[in-house]
Design a protein around this motif. Sequence first.
Motif, PDB file in Angstrom:
ATOM      1  N   ARG A   1     -39.688 137.703 -28.822  1.00  0.00           N
ATOM      2  CA  ARG A   1     -39.273 137.244 -30.148  1.00  0.00           C
ATOM      3  C   ARG A   1     -38.813 135.786 -30.096  1.00  0.00           C
ATOM      4  O   ARG A   1     -39.099 135.009 -30.999  1.00  0.00           O
ATOM      5  N   ILE A   2     -38.090 135.429 -29.050  1.00  0.00           N
ATOM      6  CA  ILE A   2     -37.564 134.068 -28.932  1.00  0.00           C
ATOM      7  C   ILE A   2     -38.651 133.112 -28.432  1.00  0.00           C
ATOM      8  O   ILE A   2     -38.838 132.027 -28.984  1.00  0.00           O
ATOM      9  N   ILE A   3     -39.362 133.517 -27.415  1.00  0.00           N
ATOM     10  CA  ILE A   3     -40.406 132.653 -26.841  1.00  0.00           C
ATOM     11  C   ILE A   3     -41.493 132.330 -27.862  1.00  0.00           C
ATOM     12  O   ILE A   3     -42.033 131.226 -27.874  1.00  0.00           O
ATOM     13  N   ASN A   4     -41.818 133.273 -28.731  1.00  0.00           N
ATOM     14  CA  ASN A   4     -42.895 133.073 -29.703  1.00  0.00           C
ATOM     15  C   ASN A   4     -42.480 132.323 -30.969  1.00  0.00           C
ATOM     16  O   ASN A   4     -43.299 132.156 -31.868  1.00  0.00           O
ATOM     17  N   THR A   5     -41.254 131.844 -31.024  1.00  0.00           N
ATOM     18  CA  THR A   5     -40.865 130.981 -32.135  1.00  0.00           C
ATOM     19  C   THR A   5     -41.478 129.600 -31.900  1.00  0.00           C
ATOM     20  O   THR A   5     -41.948 129.290 -30.802  1.00  0.00           O
ATOM     21  N   SER A   6     -41.436 128.777 -32.909  1.00  0.00           N
ATOM     22  CA  SER A   6     -41.973 127.416 -32.760  1.00  0.00           C
ATOM     23  C   SER A   6     -41.167 126.594 -31.758  1.00  0.00           C
ATOM     24  O   SER A   6     -41.649 125.620 -31.210  1.00  0.00           O
ATOM     25  N   PHE A   7     -39.934 127.022 -31.495  1.00  0.00           N
ATOM     26  CA  PHE A   7     -39.071 126.267 -30.576  1.00  0.00           C
ATOM     27  C   PHE A   7     -38.869 126.972 -29.234  1.00  0.00           C
ATOM     28  O   PHE A   7     -38.145 126.480 -28.371  1.00  0.00           O
ATOM     29  N   GLY A   8     -39.529 128.087 -29.023  1.00  0.00           N
ATOM     30  CA  GLY A   8     -39.353 128.849 -27.792  1.00  0.00           C
ATOM     31  C   GLY A   8     -39.613 128.057 -26.524  1.00  0.00           C
ATOM     32  O   GLY A   8     -38.963 128.271 -25.501  1.00  0.00           O
ATOM     33  N   LYS A   9     -40.559 127.129 -26.603  1.00  0.00           N
ATOM     34  CA  LYS A   9     -40.902 126.335 -25.408  1.00  0.00           C
ATOM     35  C   LYS A   9     -39.776 125.396 -24.984  1.00  0.00           C
ATOM     36  O   LYS A   9     -39.801 124.854 -23.880  1.00  0.00           O
TER      37      LYS A   9
ATOM     38  N   PRO B   1     -36.359 132.718 -37.881  1.00  0.00           N
ATOM     39  CA  PRO B   1     -35.400 131.666 -37.503  1.00  0.00           C
ATOM     40  C   PRO B   1     -34.961 130.861 -38.723  1.00  0.00           C
ATOM     41  O   PRO B   1     -35.663 130.790 -39.730  1.00  0.00           O
ATOM     42  N   LEU B   2     -33.791 130.270 -38.604  1.00  0.00           N
ATOM     43  CA  LEU B   2     -33.312 129.378 -39.655  1.00  0.00           C
ATOM     44  C   LEU B   2     -34.302 128.227 -39.817  1.00  0.00           C
ATOM     45  O   LEU B   2     -34.945 127.803 -38.856  1.00  0.00           O
ATOM     46  N   GLU B   3     -34.403 127.728 -41.026  1.00  0.00           N
ATOM     47  CA  GLU B   3     -35.411 126.719 -41.366  1.00  0.00           C
ATOM     48  C   GLU B   3     -35.388 125.503 -40.444  1.00  0.00           C
ATOM     49  O   GLU B   3     -36.420 124.983 -40.045  1.00  0.00           O
TER      50      GLU B   3
ATOM     51  N   ASP C   1     -24.362 133.014 -35.191  1.00  0.00           N
ATOM     52  CA  ASP C   1     -24.441 133.433 -36.586  1.00  0.00           C
ATOM     53  C   ASP C   1     -23.564 134.648 -36.861  1.00  0.00           C
ATOM     54  O   ASP C   1     -23.563 135.183 -37.956  1.00  0.00           O
ATOM     55  N   SER C   2     -22.810 135.084 -35.862  1.00  0.00           N
ATOM     56  CA  SER C   2     -21.933 136.241 -36.026  1.00  0.00           C
ATOM     57  C   SER C   2     -20.512 135.862 -35.632  1.00  0.00           C
ATOM     58  O   SER C   2     -20.270 135.431 -34.502  1.00  0.00           O
ATOM     59  N   LEU C   3     -19.612 136.055 -36.556  1.00  0.00           N
ATOM     60  CA  LEU C   3     -18.209 135.743 -36.274  1.00  0.00           C
ATOM     61  C   LEU C   3     -17.699 136.593 -35.115  1.00  0.00           C
ATOM     62  O   LEU C   3     -17.076 136.077 -34.190  1.00  0.00           O
TER      63      LEU C   3
END
Length: 175
Positions: free
Chosen positions: A108-116, A76-78, A156-158
Motif C-alpha cells: 500500500r505504501i510502496i505503490n503510492t506515488s511517493f513510495g520510492k 494519501p493526502l493530496e 494523523d491520529s492523536l
Amino acid sequence: MCNKLNIIPSFDLFSTFSKIDHSLWETGSYNDIQVANKDIPIFRFKLLFEICEIDSIDSALANKLYMEGFKQAVFPLESSHKIVKYLYDNEIIVCVATNGLVDLQYPRIINTSFGKYITRIVASEEVSVNKPNPKIFKSILRYTNLNATEALVVGDSLTNDILVAKKCKYKICMV
C-alpha cells in the motif's frame, strides 16, 4: 470480496467485522478468546461468520480476498507526494510506522506515488506491538541511528501517533 463470496454486504456485517478486527489487533483477544497475532487474519473472518451466522464460507479465502482488495485501497493526502519528495530531495530520511501486516501495508505504501522516496517502513507485525506502543517508533530510530530529539513524527491520529510521540520527546506534526 462480498460479491465473490456471495455475501450480502450490510452495515451490521461491516460494523461487526470492525469491532472484531480492532479488538483482536489491539488486545489479542475478542470476548475473552485469546488469539496469536499470526492467527488473527483468518480467525477474524471465522469469528465474523460465526457471529453473523454465515455458513460454508472459507475464512482463509475471505482473508485472501480482503487483503487483495485492501492493498488497492490507498488514499494519501493530496500534498503527500510533494512533501515526501521535497524531504527526499533534501536528504531527509523518511520512514513510515504503520499498524498492520507487512504483506498488506508495505504494498500500500510502496505503490503510492511517493513510495520510492520512503527509506524504511515498519509494520506493527514486525515488532509485535501496535501504535501507540513506542516500540514501533523506537525501531525506526535504531534503523536510522537517530535519537528521538532528531526525529519528527507526522501523524494523523492523536492517540496512535501524536500523544505517544510527544511522550517520547519526538518533534510532532499532526495532519
